[in-house]
Design a protein around this motif. Structure first.
Motif, PDB file in Angstrom:
ATOM      1  N   CYS A 134       1.106  -1.387  -0.128  1.00  0.00           N
ATOM      2  CA  CYS A 134      -0.061   0.619  -0.343  1.00  0.00           C
ATOM      3  C   CYS A 134       1.278   1.580  -0.062  1.00  0.00           C
ATOM      4  O   CYS A 134       1.863   1.154   0.559  1.00  0.00           O
ATOM      5  N   ARG A 135       0.229   2.124  -0.287  1.00  0.00           N
ATOM      6  CA  ARG A 135       0.787   3.693  -0.175  1.00  0.00           C
ATOM      7  C   ARG A 135      -0.120   4.636  -1.024  1.00  0.00           C
ATOM      8  O   ARG A 135      -0.507   4.772  -0.589  1.00  0.00           O
ATOM      9  N   PHE A 136       0.448   5.776   0.244  1.00  0.00           N
ATOM     10  CA  PHE A 136      -0.945   6.700   0.205  1.00  0.00           C
ATOM     11  C   PHE A 136       0.272   8.133  -1.611  1.00  0.00           C
ATOM     12  O   PHE A 136       1.871   8.508  -1.320  1.00  0.00           O
ATOM     13  N   ASP A 137      -0.547   8.153  -2.337  1.00  0.00           N
ATOM     14  CA  ASP A 137      -0.053   8.818  -3.164  1.00  0.00           C
ATOM     15  C   ASP A 137      -0.615  10.551  -3.437  1.00  0.00           C
ATOM     16  O   ASP A 137      -2.342  10.185  -2.884  1.00  0.00           O
ATOM     17  N   VAL A 138      -0.472  11.625  -4.264  1.00  0.00           N
ATOM     18  CA  VAL A 138      -1.290  12.895  -4.291  1.00  0.00           C
ATOM     19  C   VAL A 138      -0.891  13.126  -5.397  1.00  0.00           C
ATOM     20  O   VAL A 138       0.097  13.445  -6.266  1.00  0.00           O
ATOM     21  N   ALA A 139      -2.193  13.585  -6.051  1.00  0.00           N
ATOM     22  CA  ALA A 139      -2.020  14.398  -7.516  1.00  0.00           C
ATOM     23  C   ALA A 139      -2.635  15.665  -7.554  1.00  0.00           C
ATOM     24  O   ALA A 139      -3.473  15.934  -6.993  1.00  0.00           O
ATOM     25  N   ILE A 140      -1.439  16.452  -8.378  1.00  0.00           N
ATOM     26  CA  ILE A 140      -2.054  18.115  -8.477  1.00  0.00           C
ATOM     27  C   ILE A 140      -2.261  18.430  -9.416  1.00  0.00           C
ATOM     28  O   ILE A 140      -1.770  17.843 -11.033  1.00  0.00           O
ATOM     29  N   VAL A 141      -3.682  18.700  -9.560  1.00  0.00           N
ATOM     30  CA  VAL A 141      -4.469  18.976 -10.247  1.00  0.00           C
ATOM     31  C   VAL A 141      -4.593  21.331 -10.833  1.00  0.00           C
ATOM     32  O   VAL A 141      -5.280  21.250  -9.373  1.00  0.00           O
ATOM     33  N   TYR A 142      -4.397  21.205 -11.590  1.00  0.00           N
ATOM     34  CA  TYR A 142      -4.651  22.779 -12.075  1.00  0.00           C
ATOM     35  C   TYR A 142      -5.716  22.802 -12.849  1.00  0.00           C
ATOM     36  O   TYR A 142      -5.643  21.932 -13.873  1.00  0.00           O
ATOM     37  N   CYS A 143      -6.813  23.943 -12.443  1.00  0.00           N
ATOM     38  CA  CYS A 143      -7.428  23.921 -13.155  1.00  0.00           C
ATOM     39  C   CYS A 143      -7.070  25.534 -14.102  1.00  0.00           C
ATOM     40  O   CYS A 143      -6.983  26.517 -13.141  1.00  0.00           O
ATOM     41  N   GLN A 144      -7.740  25.806 -15.174  1.00  0.00           N
ATOM     42  CA  GLN A 144      -8.412  26.873 -15.713  1.00  0.00           C
ATOM     43  C   GLN A 144      -8.662  27.441 -16.600  1.00  0.00           C
ATOM     44  O   GLN A 144      -9.504  26.669 -17.374  1.00  0.00           O
TER      45      GLN A 144
END
Length: 175
Positions: free
Chosen positions: A122-132
């Motif tokens: 198991c792992r804990f990932d983070v996704a960074i999404v930019y909106c414009q």
């Protein structure tokens, strides 16, 4: 002019999660759950990757038999969707130790509900999404870092700018 009701505006968080889920699927991941919640909190995406490796074994009569090993990974993914001028470092600052603990507890609840997955890495990932907002009159050329994936919806462009593997560590307690 009156303000429009909240239901009139798109849910940017969900649209960002949609982009990340689509990207994960395109790279071989299976989406097990979206917005899995417990009394401790919510996990945006729970995904599974089945890495299958092969090996050979020679039996007592000289026959070669192929062995399959399955190395499955579970990723508990926190998605942060932000506009480019956000105050919290693109969402990174919003993943406090308290938030990490909530995600970890919720992951433990998930594993208790699905004990067949308890032995997976198991792992804990983070996704960074930019909106414009997509402007009809936009003529300026802006150099930006290459996005991992993009989509457009409701007059906005979404970019999966960064996917952080194993962004934080936590021991998962079942139950």
């Amino acid at each position: 002019m009156a303000n429009l009701p909240p239901s009139h505006y798109p849910n940017f968080g969900h649209l960002g999660e949609d982009l990340v889920a689509q990207w994960l699927q395109s790279t071989g991941w299976i989406i097990l759950h979206r917005r899995f919640s417990s009394r401790w909190g919510e996990i945006d995406i729970i995904a599974q990757y089945d890495g299958i490796g092969g090996a050979e074994e020679r039996g007592s009569r000289g026959a070669v038999r192929e062995l399959r090993t399955q190395d499955s990974i579970l990723a508990f993914v926190e998605v942060k969707t932000r506009s480019s001028g956000s105050w919290d470092a693109g969402g990174r600052s919003a993943i406090s130790l308290q938030k990490q603990a909530k995600i970890s507890r919720t992951a433990g609840i998930f594993l208790a509900q699905y004990p067949e997955k308890a032995d997976y890495s198991c792992r804990f990932d983070v996704a960074i999404v930019y909106c414009q907002r997509i402007s009809k009159n936009q003529t300026a050329v802006v150099a930006t870092q290459e996005a991992l994936a993009t989509s457009s919806a409701a007059g906005y462009k979404f970019k999966l700018q960064e996917y952080i593997l194993a962004a934080f560590d936590s021991s998962i307690e079942n139950g």
